[in-house]
Design a protein around this motif. Structure first.
Motif: not given
Length: 289
Positions: A203-226
């Motif tokens: 739930i915290t992740r969900r809220v954070l991603l909403e706030e990021a996009e609302g404040r002009g911080v682009a978000v990319v969700e994906g499969t990433f290696d270390l």
């Protein structure tokens, strides 16, 4: 003045010292149940509806029949008053007695004090062979009570001198922490593992991603290696307890507390303040205050 209950078992109030579960309950015997942890601010639960919806999804995967959502929500509101600035923890158990191993499910709602937290986090990458890592299975994404492997990962990380673990799949993909989500910043973009990997829909992740996009911080969700994380400019851990906390080390890699981390932490705090103030006014009216 009525004292708010610290523990409710199926809606019945107990003192913290008197609340018990039968040893025959499926939670005690097999860890068979699910849970939620909701942050309470000044006695007001944050994102209660979202947490209770996730609890219901987890229970459905476990084939547990829960009481009506409104009834549990009322229990959460009541216990939040006792929690103050703390945690409201909900346990949904399999139930059971000596004569009937699978009985009527139980719902426990309890107020807990906030555990000690640090202003920053250091992480050690720990293999997580028990994690599905994107493979579909019956409990993918459920918030079950069987956290023993996660806690073992935390202890392993602490033995190496870090504050917690970063779980990595057999394929080398970054997953999540044992009790929190992770993200990082590269060139001003917030990257975070996709839910398709079977990580918890925090739930915290969900809220954070909403706030990021609302404040002009682009978000990319994906499969990433270390290596993708190790090459980042900033890193973050986020959860009900941690809220939004900068990660300053992953293994031997150090990170600064950067501008994006500060912006997102501030945005999350503002969201909490706005929502709990509004919800608090509603709860006060419901209680007749």
């Amino acid at each position: 003045m009525t004292t708010a209950p610290r523990v409710l078992v199926d809606g019945v109030a107990f003192s913290a010292g008197d609340a018990v579960l039968p040893v025959f309950d499926g939670v005690v015997l097999r860890g068979d149940g699910c849970f939620e942890a909701i942050r309470s601010y000044r006695g007001v639960p944050f994102q209660s509806d979202a947490h209770l919806a996730r609890l219901r999804r987890s229970a459905a995967m476990l084939e547990l029949d829960l009481p009506d959502k409104a009834e549990i929500a009322g229990w959460v509101d009541d216990v939040s008053a006792a929690a103050g600035d703390g945690i409201v923890r909900i346990l949904a158990t399999r139930g059971g007695t000596a004569d009937q191993p699978e009985g009527q499910p139980r719902v426990v709602v309890m107020a807990l004090s906030l555990p000690p937290t640090e202003p920053t986090v250091t992480l050690a990458a720990v293999p997580a062979p028990w994690h599905a890592g994107g493979a579909a299975w019956e409990l993918s994404g459920a918030k079950t009570l069987s956290y023993a492997p996660n806690m073992a990962a935390t202890r392993a990380a602490r033995r190496s001198g870090k504050s917690d673990a970063l779980l990595v799949s057999n394929e080398g993909w970054v997953l999540e922490g044992p009790t929190f989500s992770v993200g990082w910043v590269r060139d001003g973009v917030l990257e975070t593992p996709t839910l398709d990997l079977g990580i918890l829909d925090s739930i915290t992740r969900r809220v954070l991603l909403e706030e990021a996009e609302g404040r002009g911080v682009a978000v990319v969700e994906g499969t990433f290696d270390l290596d993708r994380l190790l090459g980042a400019d900033e890193a973050l851990a986020f959860s009900t307890v941690k809220e939004v906390t900068p990660v300053i080390e992953v293994d031997d890699r150090n990170y600064p507390i950067g501008e994006v981390s500060i912006k997102l932490a501030g945005a999350f705090a503002a969201r909490v303040q706005a929502e709990t103030r509004t919800v608090g006014e509603f709860v006060s009216r419901r209680r007749g205050g």
